[in-house]
Design a protein around this motif. Structure first.
Motif: not given
Length: 295
Positions: A21-37
């Motif tokens: 949600f945040y990366t879609a509405i802010f400038q230069n929004g970008k997802m990074g690394e994801i770690n799983y359990l």
């Protein structure tokens, strides 16, 4: 400049939803690394444990930690926007499903400003300013901590290199118990921007571990330094590198080596390191390496 201090948000199983949600509405929004359990059981559901994302250049970490902690307005993000159209669009999306704390409009200190808590509980202050979109963590000292913003800034800027208090606006004479305390201040830590303020209102909230600051340390010496300095004079150590300083602000003091070992492609090594870390208060790199190398 490489970011050293990362805002760290504790969600109740909503970290991925919030980050997208945040990366879609802010400038230069970008997802990074994801770690799983992964618990190792055949057919067990694999869940996201932690992730990172960026908003307007600020790197943020997030955790699916469960319902133990909740966000409060004592921690917020202070957002500046260049023009009203940009600001209106951002406010409209952040306020949807949220709660307004200060109405969106003109104030003596700003042509346009608003404060809200979004649908995930995270607080945002949105302000019109003649500069590109910018996001900075904000600390509001309330309750027993009210009046200590300047003291906290002095401590934090003394601990981190490339840090300074840039501007302090104080409450004026006639403002009662808040006179002389911090109405609004800007400071930097390790080259990163922060905002601080005091509030004399009888708020029924304060700082919580739902919003902490993750400090990436290069070695054990740096871990020891920040750990000892931040728990001095009334701070409280916790588990897995977490602590609360004397003002109640939560920090995670973590060596970069921990992330490298936990993300090792050998799952047995990563699991041994994780189990060792879970037994620690302050992180001990040598003990982690022993777990990592154990056959």
């Amino acid at each position: 400049m490489k970011q050293k201090i990362f805002p760290y948000l504790w969600f109740d199983d909503q970290a991925e939803q919030a980050a997208h949600f945040y990366t879609a509405i802010f400038q230069n929004g970008k997802m990074g690394e994801i770690n799983y359990l992964e618990d190792g059981r055949p057919g067990a559901e694999i869940k996201i444990l932690t992730l990172s994302f960026a908003l307007a250049g600020l790197q943020i970490h997030a955790l699916n930690g469960g319902p133990e902690f909740s966000f409060t307005p004592a921690h917020s993000f202070f957002v500046t926007c260049r023009d009203e159209a940009e600001m209106d669009a951002l406010w409209g999306k952040l306020s949807s499903g949220g709660r307004i704390l200060m109405e969106f409009g003109e104030y003596p200190f700003s042509k346009k400003f608003g404060w809200l808590m979004d649908q995930f509980g995270v607080s945002w202050q949105v302000n019109l300013d003649a500069q590109p979109q910018h996001v900075a963590p904000c600390l509001m000292f309330v309750g027993q901590q009210a009046g200590r913003a300047e003291e906290a800034m002095q401590l934090y800027t003394s601990l981190f290199k490339n840090s300074q208090i840039q501007h302090i606006e104080r409450y004026a004479a006639g403002d009662g118990d808040t006179e002389g305390t911090v109405k609004h201040a800007r400071f930097s830590l390790a080259g990163q921007d922060f905002v601080a303020m005091d509030s004399g209102f009888d708020h029924q909230f304060g700082f919580t571990p739902a919003f902490s600051f993750f400090v990436e340390c290069k070695d054990q010496q740096e871990v020891d330094y920040f750990w000892e300095k931040l728990i001095e004079d009334g701070g409280e150590p916790s588990q897995c590198g977490w602590l609360a300083d004397k003002f109640g602000v939560s920090w995670q003091i973590v060596p970069s080596a921990l992330g490298e070992m936990i993300n090792d492609p050998d799952p047995q090594r990563a699991q041994r390191v994780t189990q060792a870390m879970l037994q620690m208060t302050k992180i001990d790199i040598e003990e982690l390496r022993q777990a990592y190398d154990r056959k």
